[in-house]
Design an enzyme around this catalytic site. Sequence first.
Site, PDB file in Angstrom:
ATOM      1  N   HIS A  85      41.096  36.274  22.370  1.00  0.00           N
ATOM      2  CA  HIS A  85      40.533  36.421  23.719  1.00  0.00           C
ATOM      3  C   HIS A  85      39.407  37.472  23.775  1.00  0.00           C
ATOM      4  O   HIS A  85      38.288  37.136  24.173  1.00  0.00           O
ATOM      5  CB  HIS A  85      41.649  36.702  24.732  1.00  0.00           C
ATOM      6  N   HIS A 111      38.323  45.505  25.645  1.00  0.00           N
ATOM      7  CA  HIS A 111      38.525  45.587  27.100  1.00  0.00           C
ATOM      8  C   HIS A 111      39.986  45.553  27.564  1.00  0.00           C
ATOM      9  O   HIS A 111      40.285  45.984  28.667  1.00  0.00           O
ATOM     10  CB  HIS A 111      37.702  44.518  27.843  1.00  0.00           C
ATOM     11  N   ASP A 112      40.901  45.060  26.739  1.00  0.00           N
ATOM     12  CA  ASP A 112      42.305  45.001  27.164  1.00  0.00           C
ATOM     13  C   ASP A 112      43.207  46.012  26.470  1.00  0.00           C
ATOM     14  O   ASP A 112      44.419  45.986  26.681  1.00  0.00           O
ATOM     15  CB  ASP A 112      42.857  43.583  26.929  1.00  0.00           C
ATOM     16  N   GLU A 115      44.870  48.507  29.118  1.00  0.00           N
ATOM     17  CA  GLU A 115      45.764  47.788  30.038  1.00  0.00           C
ATOM     18  C   GLU A 115      46.995  47.191  29.324  1.00  0.00           C
ATOM     19  O   GLU A 115      48.111  47.283  29.819  1.00  0.00           O
ATOM     20  CB  GLU A 115      44.951  46.671  30.698  1.00  0.00           C
ATOM     21  N   ASP A 116      46.779  46.601  28.177  1.00  0.00           N
ATOM     22  CA  ASP A 116      47.860  45.843  27.535  1.00  0.00           C
ATOM     23  C   ASP A 116      48.531  46.548  26.369  1.00  0.00           C
ATOM     24  O   ASP A 116      49.621  46.138  25.955  1.00  0.00           O
ATOM     25  CB  ASP A 116      47.329  44.489  27.035  1.00  0.00           C
ATOM     26  N   ASP A 172      35.068  37.985  30.924  1.00  0.00           N
ATOM     27  CA  ASP A 172      36.531  37.915  30.871  1.00  0.00           C
ATOM     28  C   ASP A 172      37.046  36.761  31.740  1.00  0.00           C
ATOM     29  O   ASP A 172      37.915  35.995  31.346  1.00  0.00           O
ATOM     30  CB  ASP A 172      37.095  39.262  31.352  1.00  0.00           C
TER      31      ASP A 172
END
Length: 238
Positions: A85, A111-112, A115-116, A172
């Site tokens: 992704h 980018h994640d 957050e993840d 995204d």
Amino acid sequence: YWPLPGHGFAVSLSCLPLFFMHLRNFHSCWMHEGLKPRKSRGTLGFPFTTVLRFMQLLLKSVDFAARAHRDQRRKGAAQEPYINHPIEVSRLIVECEPHTGEDILCAAVLHDVIEDCGATRDEIAACFNDIIADIVLEVSDDKALPRDERKAKQIETAPNLTSGAKLVRLADKVANVGAMLTDTPVGWDERQILAYVDWAEAVIAPCREVSEGLSDRFDAIARDVRIFHQNELKEAGK
Ligand code: ZN
């Protein structure tokens, strides 16, 4: 021009100019493929050392993200490795906006990870730089908030994002909406998918200004997803 067995050191050395010529040719091809600035004045515009630095930083971000996401899978039935992704997000940016700088592309790859994966802004700043870390932080949801609140916040905060963060946000959503056709999240019904597209469209509305190409891609993919899943709804008589 590789030295043949039996030839001496002098022959090896005489190959060096050819080898560097080859490197320069490779550099030229590569620049023409992907990185040439839009308003080129007929020269490549980037010294070779700049390209090397660019590749090093980008590969470092891919390595960082791959390790951070190593235990995660996408939500689709194919259970793709999650890293596919962020790689897709950065590819979308470089395809639609080939002149995008390295910091934004690295931020797209990363980018994640806040957050993840629980990475911190300071960790990213230490490994990369403050610009990359700040973009990643800008596009990260606060997981402590309930899901609906996080989704509302994305719409609310989108107009105030920096242009780099808007580019990442837009790409995204192109990738995520695209997945509603190619690898639909397991357990999602048509209404949920259609609601997701509406929400994504609202989030990217203020981000459109940073890329016409990505906005067009979003519109095309959103239209296809809507047609497909509305048909599914009709056929099921729902
Ligand atoms: Zn994402």
